[in-house]
Design an enzyme around this catalytic site. Structure first.
Site, PDB file in Angstrom:
ATOM      1  N   GLU A 161       1.006  -1.520   0.191  1.00 48.26           N
ATOM      2  CA  GLU A 161       0.093  -0.193   0.075  1.00 48.26           C
ATOM      3  C   GLU A 161       1.170   1.331   0.123  1.00 48.26           C
ATOM      4  O   GLU A 161       0.597   2.003   0.962  1.00 48.26           O
ATOM      5  CB  GLU A 161      -0.786  -0.209   1.391  1.00 48.26           C
ATOM      6  N   GLU A 320      -6.414  -7.971  -0.922  1.00 46.77           N
ATOM      7  CA  GLU A 320      -6.991  -8.160   0.701  1.00 46.77           C
ATOM      8  C   GLU A 320      -8.419  -7.577   0.582  1.00 46.77           C
ATOM      9  O   GLU A 320      -8.847  -7.067  -0.056  1.00 46.77           O
ATOM     10  CB  GLU A 320      -6.332  -7.309   1.414  1.00 46.77           C
TER      11      GLU A 320
HETATM   12  C1  GAL Z   1      -4.340  -2.762   4.758  1.00 51.77           C
HETATM   13  C2  GAL Z   1      -3.167  -3.150   5.343  1.00 51.77           C
HETATM   14  C3  GAL Z   1      -2.982  -4.828   5.529  1.00 51.77           C
HETATM   15  C4  GAL Z   1      -3.380  -4.742   7.235  1.00 51.77           C
HETATM   16  C5  GAL Z   1      -5.066  -4.386   6.859  1.00 51.77           C
HETATM   17  C6  GAL Z   1      -6.280  -4.191   7.778  1.00 51.77           C
HETATM   18  O1  GAL Z   1      -4.670  -1.976   5.011  1.00 51.77           O
HETATM   19  O2  GAL Z   1      -2.256  -4.026   3.903  1.00 51.77           O
HETATM   20  O3  GAL Z   1      -1.554  -4.318   6.408  1.00 51.77           O
HETATM   21  O4  GAL Z   1      -3.854  -3.368   8.205  1.00 51.77           O
HETATM   22  O5  GAL Z   1      -5.516  -3.129   6.115  1.00 51.77           O
HETATM   23  O6  GAL Z   1      -7.525  -3.705   7.679  1.00 51.77           O
END
Ligand code: GAL
Length: 705
Positions: A161, A320
């Site tokens: 990110e 994710e």
């Molecule tokens: C994302 C991040 C992850 C984790 C996740 C939690 O933005 O890339 O590492 O922190 O959020 O929801």
């Protein structure tokens, strides 16, 4: 089709499957390797075949400067390989070891107020620092060299990110050099572009320029814009530096980095060309009230379509998503039964060839210990969340034939980062955070297509418009050079353009066009916008359709927030304002230009207007739909096709049982049953209809050529 492919190769040709897995942090469990074996067993059970490893592993990989430890990662890579699973191997630059910040303070980021951060957290490096670039290049080279022939290595995941900005002296110098090159070393060119005659802000040389600051300069819009452009440039350069050794040593391993949807800090259109594929992290607040479920679903679909469009329709990765809850929303509500599957397959419907999670296993300590994970602290598979995940694993196995397919929509909607930056910076209309509502406006237009099951590409101003029938460009405030000319040519050649209020105000430096709004779009739209009225929350006006309008719309729709006062020059008037001193003046116009037409919607409206307006246009223009069927509220249909097979995802984002009468006959891929007639959809249900070419003889399944 414009020569664009209908079917792409799998993400990695060596592994022709849809991917399922997530962020996996075995380095947090280095002292309990029995957990690693249990992880492998559970991954198999959950149908996980690709895990993102090493995202924040720098301190485990290089515990002291120059001392590297790869044994733990070797073990994990081997264990994954042993069960036929793959690694989405990350470079660790998203966070760094304490020794590095201590030895080389220049790697620490400096905030806009010129304070240097202390060591801690993550995503906070200086992207200009030669030391940080050298260190990332080195560790990436070691990783690539070590795993280049490893059977697990599937995809590179660069950092995590990317975001934020650094204002240190190194960045200031780099910014000045970037400006020198942008303005050909001519400070007068910069003075003109930034309109520095205003408040005596004229510069004598590039060395006088600093990045925008809360306690310094922040009112020169061209300056703010160029700084944002520079931040994107410098972040991309940093990313390219990370990619160098990977390209060199593993030329056949695709590279991605996880984007964040419509994150405003970086123009992803500038980063995407450097990547082999794009991916994004999706965390919708399902069931959180305020919005109907389908409205939020449509907003998420918008981002999926944007992500797919960043690589011209090539399938992307959902990198994710949470298997259950996050831990950072104001109210962390559980996904209701069915929502995990629906939300996961929604990504696939829009072109993702993966469903990945954050996180595989809950960590024991620190801030994400209570964030949802596939494996809970309880440690076994007998949980609701694990069952949900395993079900998606099974679904993805059944949906394998969809991999690599895409969609070629008739409709493109312009959502442009630089335009957004300029709109947000403008002191005008309604001020205050989020008040201008550019993203909301784009999403509102998009929702109308979502309801109709009309596929949409979400593009930017620089994309090729040829190949689309309809281009929708809400609030096209900034027009970079050539954009108006290309839109005009598009309409002249038979295309339909829909634009409207707050369009055609400024050029790429945020300098206002002289000669009347919408500037260089005036001819194609056939209107002149003389003034714009900003309304208070409790104000409203009406958009009243004329009796004989082209779309055969009738009645009056609510207008709110912004009403532009326009003159129809060559355009015909389709609707007028219903009240106030501008009652009777044009609110919606259409201009015939060449063999196409340009619509101008002068006011922000209630959704019912957009719904009916685009339903009428869709019918009139015979735009491609995923399914020729009536879709009840909350249900959408989304299409993927390889040019022969059509995969239609019917999704019910409502809390009620719904039914859709499907045309023809098809196999439902999740159940394996043949279906025809009425398809029943339970709340949060999803069905995937596979129309084979032989099922598509009827007019209902026609392919766009
Ligand atoms: C994302 C991040 C992850 C984790 C996740 C939690 O933005 O890339 O590492 O922190 O959020 O929801």
């Amino acid at each position: 089709m414009n020569g664009k492919p209908q079917q792409y190769e799998p993400i990695n040709a060596a592994f022709p499957h849809l991917l399922h897995g997530g962020d996996y942090n075995p380095d947090q469990w280095i002292k309990t390797p029995e957990i690693w074996d249990e992880d492998m067993r559970l991954m198999k059970l959950a149908g996980c075949n690709a895990m993102s490893v090493g995202i924040f592993s720098w301190s485990s990989l290089e515990p002291e400067e120059g001392r590297f430890e790869f044994n733990w990662l070797d073990t994990i890579m081997d264990k994954l390989a042993a069960q036929g699973a793959k690694a989405i191997l990350a470079t660790p630059s998203g966070a760094r070891p304490a020794w590095m910040s201590r030895a080389y303070p220049e790697v620490l980021r400096v905030e806009a107020d010129r304070h240097r951060n202390l060591h801690g957290l993550r995503h906070n490096h200086c992207y200009t620092s030669p030391v940080y670039r050298e260190k990332t290049e080195r560790i990436n080279r070691l990783l690539a060299d070590r795993y280049k022939d490893h059977p697990s290595l599937l995809v590179w995941h660069i950092s995590n990110e990317f975001g934020g900005e650094c204002h240190c002296d190194l960045c200031q110098d780099a910014f000045r050099n970037w400006l020198r090159s942008r303005y050909g070393h001519d400070i007068e060119a910069l003075n003109l572009a930034w309109w520095t005659g205003f408040w005596s802000h004229r510069f004598n040389g590039f060395d006088q320029i600093e990045s925008p600051a809360p306690h310094g300069e922040n009112a020169v819009h061209g300056h703010n814009l160029d700084w944002k452009r520079f931040v994107t440039f410098q972040t991309t350069e940093f990313m390219k530096n990370e990619m160098k050794p990977l390209r060199e040593l593993t030329p056949n391993v695709p590279i991605t980095t996880n984007l964040m949807g419509t994150y405003t800090g970086l123009d992803y259109w500038k980063m995407a060309p450097e990547l082999d594929l794009v991916s994004w992290d999706n965390y919708p607040s399902w069931h959180c009230g305020g919005m109907k479920t389908w409205e939020l679903a449509a907003d998420i679909s918008f981002v999926h379509d944007l992500t797919r469009s960043l690589k011209g329709g090539k399938p992307f990765m959902l990198m994710e998503s949470t298997p259950s809850i996050v831990n950072w929303q104001p109210v962390n509500k559980l996904k209701r039964p069915g929502m995990h599957r629906l939300s996961s397959l929604q990504a696939v419907a829009h072109g993702s060839d993966t469903v990945q999670y954050f996180q595989w296993r809950k960590s024991r300590g620190a801030s994400e210990k209570l964030h949802g994970a596939v494996v809970d602290h309880v440690g076994h598979e007998h949980t609701r969340v694990f069952r949900d995940v395993a079900e998606v694993g099974e679904d993805l196995r059944k949906l394998a034939p969809i991999g690599g397919s895409t969609v070629r929509p008739d409709v493109a909607l312009i959502y442009d980062w630089e335009n957004r930056w300029a709109i947000d910076d403008a002191q005008a209309l309604r001020n205050g955070p989020g008040q201008k509502g550019y993203e909301q406006a784009c999403k509102a237009h998009y929702r109308a297509f979502w309801k109709l099951g009309v596929p949409v590409d979400v593009i930017n101003e620089d994309c090729d418009f040829a190949g689309y029938k309809l281009v929708v460009a809400p609030m096209l405030y900034m027009l970079r050079p050539g954009v108006a000319e290309r839109l005009t040519a598009f309409v002249e050649a038979g295309g339909t353009l829909v634009t409207g209020y707050f369009s055609g105000y400024v050029d790429e430096s945020d300098l206002c066009f002289l000669g009347g709004v919408p500037g260089p779009l005036r001819k194609v739209t056939g209107i002149w916008a003389e003034e714009i009225d900003s309304l208070h929350d409790n104000d409203e006006n009406g958009i009243r359709f004329a009796a004989d309008n082209d779309l055969k719309l009738a009645g009056t729709y609510k207008a709110h927030t912004y009403c532009e006062l326009i003159h129809a020059e060559t355009a015909r008037i389709a609707a007028t304002y219903a009240s106030d001193f501008y009652a009777g003046r044009p609110a919606v116009t259409v201009n015939a230009y060449g063999t196409g037409e340009a619509w101008y919607v002068a006011a922000r409206s209630e959704f019912a207007f957009l719904r009916d307006f685009y339903a009428a246009l869709t019918g009139k223009m015979r735009l491609l739909r995923a399914l020729d069927a009536d879709l009840p509220e909350g249900v959408t249909a989304v299409l993927r096709t390889n040019g022969k097979d059509r995969f239609v995802f019917l999704m019910n984002f409502s809390e009620a049982r719904q039914a859709v009468r499907m045309p023809g006959e098809a196999e439902e891929m999740l159940s394996g049953k043949r279906m025809q007639g009425e398809v029943a959809l339970e709340p949060y249900d999803v069905k995937v209809l596979h129309y084979r070419q032989e099922d598509c003889r009827q007019e209902d399944c026609r392919q766009k050529d």
